[in-house]
Scaffold this motif. Structure first.
Motif, PDB file in Angstrom:
ATOM      1  N   ARG A  65      63.458  46.222  19.429  1.00  0.00           N
ATOM      2  CA  ARG A  65      63.957  47.124  18.394  1.00  0.00           C
ATOM      3  C   ARG A  65      63.039  47.063  17.177  1.00  0.00           C
ATOM      4  O   ARG A  65      62.468  46.017  16.856  1.00  0.00           O
ATOM      5  N   PRO A  67      61.749  46.823  13.381  1.00  0.00           N
ATOM      6  CA  PRO A  67      62.243  46.091  12.188  1.00  0.00           C
ATOM      7  C   PRO A  67      62.838  47.062  11.169  1.00  0.00           C
ATOM      8  O   PRO A  67      62.540  48.257  11.168  1.00  0.00           O
ATOM      9  N   GLU A  68      63.679  46.507  10.303  1.00  0.00           N
ATOM     10  CA  GLU A  68      64.353  47.299   9.278  1.00  0.00           C
ATOM     11  C   GLU A  68      63.838  46.893   7.898  1.00  0.00           C
ATOM     12  O   GLU A  68      63.798  45.699   7.567  1.00  0.00           O
ATOM     13  N   GLY A  91      63.752  43.046   7.851  1.00  0.00           N
ATOM     14  CA  GLY A  91      64.577  42.387   8.872  1.00  0.00           C
ATOM     15  C   GLY A  91      64.085  42.709  10.278  1.00  0.00           C
ATOM     16  O   GLY A  91      63.941  43.873  10.645  1.00  0.00           O
ATOM     17  N   VAL A  92      63.797  41.687  11.054  1.00  0.00           N
ATOM     18  CA  VAL A  92      63.344  41.848  12.439  1.00  0.00           C
ATOM     19  C   VAL A  92      64.503  41.517  13.374  1.00  0.00           C
ATOM     20  O   VAL A  92      64.988  40.375  13.367  1.00  0.00           O
ATOM     21  N   PRO A  93      64.994  42.499  14.169  1.00  0.00           N
ATOM     22  CA  PRO A  93      66.101  42.213  15.090  1.00  0.00           C
ATOM     23  C   PRO A  93      65.662  41.286  16.219  1.00  0.00           C
ATOM     24  O   PRO A  93      64.638  41.503  16.855  1.00  0.00           O
ATOM     25  N   GLU A  95      67.307  39.889  19.595  1.00  0.00           N
ATOM     26  CA  GLU A  95      68.469  40.024  20.470  1.00  0.00           C
ATOM     27  C   GLU A  95      68.681  38.724  21.226  1.00  0.00           C
ATOM     28  O   GLU A  95      67.819  38.278  21.993  1.00  0.00           O
ATOM     29  N   THR A 263      73.241  40.172  17.622  1.00  0.00           N
ATOM     30  CA  THR A 263      71.824  40.436  17.384  1.00  0.00           C
ATOM     31  C   THR A 263      71.460  39.907  16.015  1.00  0.00           C
ATOM     32  O   THR A 263      71.981  40.382  14.995  1.00  0.00           O
ATOM     33  N   ILE A 265      69.272  39.331  12.769  1.00  0.00           N
ATOM     34  CA  ILE A 265      68.256  40.040  11.994  1.00  0.00           C
ATOM     35  C   ILE A 265      67.726  39.074  10.944  1.00  0.00           C
ATOM     36  O   ILE A 265      68.473  38.596  10.083  1.00  0.00           O
TER      37      ILE A 265
END
Length: 410
Positions: A65, A67-68, A91-93, A95, A263, A265
């Protein structure tokens, strides 16, 4: 507005090429026709595209996914002094619980299912084409027998018609020959109709008519392979499909179990402050994750577990059905081969018919025997063709069940 003539001709030519039917080019043997039919089959082409799509889905399932990035900024006055603050977080998800591997397993199950469908489609096309080719050979032979009978009765009718007077027995023979000729003309018409149907089939699947296919027809089998107990060298298409569904169900259960894990983050954070003309930069780490307080994906896990049990049961039932079906086909095949071995061959039937034909022309055979000889010859060949086709059909089904229909030299 009128278009120039050359433009209209160009569009017509382009359209005819765009909608031209696929066609087998320069086949040398009937095996070339089988290979060509597989490549041209819409069902096989669709199944191959589904395999390609399923392969791409495996890579898609393994993707991380994105990153945010979040940012907040504030500006204002505190105690009459300008003050500002900016927060930036990345933020790096991550999982947890093996979600990525579980998704890839689900995609691999889809690929196995697609490959099994492709194998099934190829086996179906191969069996269908081979049976149609053998049937065309048989129908052509049946038509030749009908033609030969028509010629014989036409000749006999002509001989009787030239006589100045006929005895009562000869008059009856003359009438019976006319009736027999009409009967074989109807039989020839029936074979001609079947050839028309086969012609449509070959044009649709090969782009070739029966006139182009006739020179490549397989010969009548002289020897038949022996089929023993199943050694299961490879699963049949049906069992491959059932196994793929079971593997997918197990992967979906693993995915449902992994979904119970949150998950995570995580990433770096930076705070930039400005106060009274002075700037301060602060570095830190941000962490966030949902708390599994209200559910742990229990419903999805229960449904996935039920799916595994369902597909396990289906596979067991399918295996039993296939075992019984294989034994049934083997008995049908053995009985068909034995019955053909105990009856006259095509060559023997034709030889005896030629011997009888010589006696017919000499006029030393009663009319009843002439009619009966032709009728018996035609019906015997037709019955032998039915049994031969049934044996071929059973043999191809056995090859499909044993998983080697694409490898054997048919």
């Amino acid at each position: 507005m009128k278009r120039p003539l050359f433009v209209v001709l160009f569009l017509c030519l382009a359209g005819s090429r765009a909608f031209a039917e696929p066609k087998c080019t320069a086949p040398a043997t009937y095996r070339d026709l089988v290979t060509c039919a597989e490549s041209l089959s819409p069902e096989v082409q669709s199944a191959q595209l589904e395999v390609d799509r399923s392969k791409a889905l495996i890579d898609a399932a393994g993707q991380w996914r994105n990153p945010e990035l979040s940012a907040e900024t504030f500006q204002g006055k505190v105690g009459g002094q300008n003050q500002g603050e900016t927060d930036i977080s990345l933020g790096v998800p991550i999982e947890l619980g093996g979600k990525i591997s579980a998704r890839k397993d689900v995609a691999r199950g889809g690929l196995s299912f697609a490959e099994a469908k492709l194998y099934e489609a190829r086996a179906k096309v191969r069996s269908q084409i081979l049976l149609k080719l053998h049937r065309l050979r048989q129908v052509v032979h049946e038509q030749e027998i009908a033609d030969e009978a028509i010629r014989t009765f036409t000749k006999l009718i002509g001989q009787y018609a030239k006589r100045p007077g006929l005895s009562p027995e000869q008059q009856i023979s003359y009438s019976v020959y006319q009736l027999s000729k009409s009967e074989y003309e109807l039989k020839k018409s029936s074979t001609a109709e079947e050839i028309v149907g086969l012609d449509s089939f070959f044009r649709l699947n090969l782009g070739l008519g029966t006139d182009q296919v006739r020179s490549l027809l397989p010969s009548s089998p002289k020897t038949w392979p022996k089929i023993g107990p199943s050694e299961n060298p490879r699963p049949s298409p049906k069992l491959q499909l059932l196994q793929a569904e079971l593997d997918t169900a197990k992967a979906e259960l693993s995915l449902a179990q992994s979904e119970a894990w949150p998950t995570l983050i995580v990433g770096p954070s930076m705070k930039m402050q400005t106060e009274a003309g002075q700037s301060n930069n602060l570095m830190g780490v941000n962490v966030s994750l949902p708390l599994p307080l209200f559910n742990v994906n229990g419903g999805a896990r229960a449904a996935a577990a039920a799916g595994v049990k369902l597909n396990e049961t289906r596979r067991e039932i399918g295996l039993r059905e296939q075992t019984l079906r294989r034994e049934e086909l083997r008995k049908v095949y053995d009985q068909s081969v034995q019955s053909m071995a105990g009856s006259l061959s095509h060559d023997e039937i034709e030889k005896r018919h030629r011997d009888a034909e010589r006696l017919f022309t000499k006029g030393v055979v009663p009319s009843a025997l002439v009619i009966e000889a032709h009728r018996t010859s035609f019906e015997l060949e037709k019955t032998r063709h039915e049994r031969e086709l049934r044996a071929l059909e059973a043999l191809l089904d056995l090859y499909a069940i044993d998983g080697n229909i694409l490898e054997v030299n048919l």
